[in-house]
Scaffold this motif. Structure first.
Motif, PDB file in Angstrom:
ATOM      1  N   GLY A  95       0.825  -1.295   0.092  1.00 29.74           N
ATOM      2  CA  GLY A  95      -0.137   0.023  -0.114  1.00 29.74           C
ATOM      3  C   GLY A  95       0.989   1.317  -0.065  1.00 29.74           C
ATOM      4  O   GLY A  95       1.973   1.100   0.000  1.00 29.74           O
ATOM      5  N   GLY A  96      -0.025   2.479  -0.134  1.00 30.54           N
ATOM      6  CA  GLY A  96       0.928   3.794  -0.132  1.00 30.54           C
ATOM      7  C   GLY A  96       0.940   4.246  -1.503  1.00 30.54           C
ATOM      8  O   GLY A  96       0.446   3.534  -2.394  1.00 30.54           O
ATOM      9  N   HIS A  97       1.247   5.628  -1.561  1.00 25.55           N
ATOM     10  CA  HIS A  97       1.154   6.343  -2.616  1.00 25.55           C
ATOM     11  C   HIS A  97       2.032   5.591  -3.926  1.00 25.55           C
ATOM     12  O   HIS A  97       1.623   5.655  -5.127  1.00 25.55           O
ATOM     13  N   GLY A  98       3.058   4.989  -3.442  1.00 28.39           N
ATOM     14  CA  GLY A  98       3.882   4.415  -4.409  1.00 28.39           C
ATOM     15  C   GLY A  98       3.328   3.135  -5.319  1.00 28.39           C
ATOM     16  O   GLY A  98       3.727   2.953  -6.298  1.00 28.39           O
ATOM     17  N   VAL A  99       2.113   2.826  -4.778  1.00 28.69           N
ATOM     18  CA  VAL A  99       1.565   1.502  -5.437  1.00 28.69           C
ATOM     19  C   VAL A  99       0.858   2.107  -6.874  1.00 28.69           C
ATOM     20  O   VAL A  99       0.601   1.300  -7.714  1.00 28.69           O
ATOM     21  N   THR A 100       0.877   3.472  -7.179  1.00 25.25           N
ATOM     22  CA  THR A 100       0.364   3.982  -8.290  1.00 25.25           C
ATOM     23  C   THR A 100       1.250   3.568  -9.518  1.00 25.25           C
ATOM     24  O   THR A 100       0.762   3.662 -10.624  1.00 25.25           O
ATOM     25  N   CYS A 101       2.537   3.085  -9.093  1.00 20.98           N
ATOM     26  CA  CYS A 101       3.390   2.620 -10.287  1.00 20.98           C
ATOM     27  C   CYS A 101       3.190   1.227 -10.650  1.00 20.98           C
ATOM     28  O   CYS A 101       3.739   0.986 -11.823  1.00 20.98           O
ATOM     29  N   TYR A 102       2.281   0.578  -9.896  1.00 22.66           N
ATOM     30  CA  TYR A 102       2.102  -0.494 -10.489  1.00 22.66           C
ATOM     31  C   TYR A 102       0.958  -0.637 -11.468  1.00 22.66           C
ATOM     32  O   TYR A 102      -0.129  -1.140 -11.076  1.00 22.66           O
TER      33      TYR A 102
END
Length: 551
Positions: A115-122
């Motif tokens: 989770g977290g904002h970084g999952v937008t890269c998935y």
């Protein structure tokens, strides 16, 4: 298998700085008052989301912060049933994938939650969906609290006590202050094209705590962390919900232990929401600092259009409420001429703290596609460089890296012309003390004036250092004027004021000498010690921290 069923953690250190002066876990030193030398105010922002989630699962859990790679591998090998990792941003995208591979190798039976904002890269653009699904059992694409509660069958509203932020001035990092952390909700309805938060949560706001819950957290935080007198309410548009602001404020105003003499809060807003309020009400209700987005003068956003921003800032600061203002450089309409207009207009507002960033493409936000259509991102653009201080974006009206250098120069200009932020912060608190001292409201006269007085007495000796060591003569004179005002406002001012100032001057000089001797004049990148925290689970009478934090 460990007693704790789930490990909440993050990618391992070391963490990449956003740019040479911006540490990703230093909200203030990296963004709000950069390039202010030994007067720079720094903050350590811990991953409080992990602690919030740990208090929302119905069984024992462990939170591991800032682990090294070896520490994280050792912990993974213990064989937790669940491994939940926060991908803080796209800068950690590849590291997170590598950690998932460690879990699959060292503890094949462990279920992985991301989770977290970084999952937008998935997304298919960066990583095929099938590869994500091979590595992670669950991916949270939005609000983590509802996600984790649904996954583990928890339904109660929790009042999480979270680790406080720590603040220190660069000249004396050993002397820290603390601010409690509260998260009233997540998301933002504004959905600005350049903003990660509004777009990550789909332009919605998800409420996590009621005003009563927030106040209970304030009380419990002050019971656990005795030095906390300030709180950070991390909510993009808290002031837009006027009834909640009033309700929380009335509890602070009438509080016993947690009241206007012992507590205040910092939060976020936009100018249009702020315009709903009489500034006196915000003062009565405990507001002490507000983050407001200006973003652009030459092409104002709806949230500022038609408003007198300078008057609104002045109305707050004349009552002791500090402002943090943000400006974005390198927007589509910017050129060298109007960029200068932006900076001149911004500095004239006179905020205490100033966030200067450059527009960056946010994965999943409208401006990501815009940047691609305009050819402003190279096809092989490294994900690690997608942030608000990157020199790698193209702009038709500027040379490569030019906007970032202009942003740095502007931060230096603010320091040169306005002095250090700590100087302005003390001045604003003096405004607040003088305003409350003669106010018709007896609670402001008694409680809020006392709050300001304590804070001023604690901070004022550093004015001597600014007076004696500031590079600009105007800044030295300003510091001397504030010293005189301090003695005038507080008739029984500290008789040891001068001696305290002299000690701080010696401390400043010692730090200068140390840096000259070592040849290291960089701002301190934190020595982030590994922190372990244990929680018993949400189905106790109250969530209980059963082991002290080791940092």
């Amino acid at each position: 298998m460990p007693r704790e069923k789930i490990l909440f953690t993050m990618t391992p250190k070391p963490y990449r700085p956003l740019v040479d002066y911006a540490h990703p876990f230093d909200l203030f030193g990296g963004r709000m008052n950069a390039f202010q030398g030994l007067f720079t105010m720094h903050s350590l922002n811990r991953p409080v989301a992990l602690h919030m989630l740990a208090q929302n699962v119905p069984f024992p859990s462990k939170v591991l912060e800032f682990p090294s790679a070896e520490e994280l591998k050792t912990e993974i090998a213990k064989g937790y049933e669940y491994f939940a990792m926060q991908v803080h941003s796209n800068m950690e995208f590849r590291d997170a994938m590598e950690v998932c591979r460690w879990v699959r190798e060292l503890s094949p039976g462990t279920k992985i939650i991301l989770g977290g904002h970084g999952v937008t890269c998935y997304t298919e653009e960066f990583l095929p969906r099938r590869e994500v699904e091979q590595l992670a059992d669950h991916v949270c694409w939005g609000d983590g609290v509802s996600f984790i509660q649904k996954l583990f069958g928890e339904t109660r509203e929790i009042d999480p006590v979270l680790p406080p932020m720590e603040f220190f001035i660069e000249m004396m990092p050993e002397k820290t202050s603390q601010a409690g952390v509260i998260i009233p909700g997540v998301g933002c309805i504004n959905r600005c094209a350049f903003c990660a938060t509004g777009n990550f949560f789909g332009g919605t706001f998800i409420k996590l705590q009621s005003p009563e819950g927030m106040y209970r957290v304030m009380e419990r935080t002050q019971e656990r962390y005795k030095r906390v007198t300030r709180f950070a309410l991390f909510d993009e548009l808290f002031l837009s919900r006027q009834e909640e602001v009033r309700h929380l404020g009335e509890m602070i105003y009438h509080g016993r232990r947690t009241n206007l003499s012992t507590a205040s809060y910092f939060t976020f807003s936009d100018f249009r929401s702020l315009a709903q309020y009489d500034p006196d009400d915000l003062l009565r209700w405990g507001a002490s600092r507000v983050f407001l987005g200006v973003e652009s003068f030459t092409k104002p956003l709806p949230k500022t259009r038609g408003l007198d921003l300078k008057k609104m800032v002045s109305d707050l600061q004349s009552r002791g409420i500090e402002t943090i203002l943000s400006l974005i450089l390198g927007m589509k309409h910017h050129n060298r001429e109007n960029l200068q207009t932006e900076m001149d207009s911004f500095i004239d507002l006179g905020a205490v703290y100033n966030q200067i960033t450059i527009e960056s493409p946010i994965v999943g936000a409208p401006n990501w596609e815009m940047f691609k259509r305009q050819g402003r991102i190279d096809p092989d653009f490294p994900l690690e460089h997608i942030h608000g201080y990157s020199a790698h974006y193209k702009h038709p009206n500027f040379e490569p890296g030019e906007v970032l250098e202009r942003a740095k120069d502007f931060q230096r200009r603010i320091f040169r012309e306005r002095g250090p932020s700590i100087l302005k912060a003390i001045e604003v608190e003096m405004n607040g003390y003088a305003y409350c001292l003669h106010h018709a409201d007896p609670v402001l006269r008694r409680d809020k004036a006392l709050y300001f007085e304590r804070s001023i007495r604690n901070q004022a000796p550093i004015l001597s250092v600014v007076r004696e060591r500031a590079a600009e003569e105007a800044t030295s004179r300003h510091a001397q004027d504030l010293i005189q005002r301090y003695h005038s406002l507080l008739a029984d001012a500290d008789p040891h004021f001068e001696k305290k100032g002299e000690r701080l001057i010696r401390r400043y000089d010692a730090e200068v000498e140390r840096r000259e001797r070592s040849g290291d004049a960089r701002a301190p990148f934190f020595d982030l010690r590994t922190v372990e925290t244990y929680y018993e689970g949400s189905r106790q009478a109250e969530p209980v921290l059963v082991a002290p934090m080791c940092a």
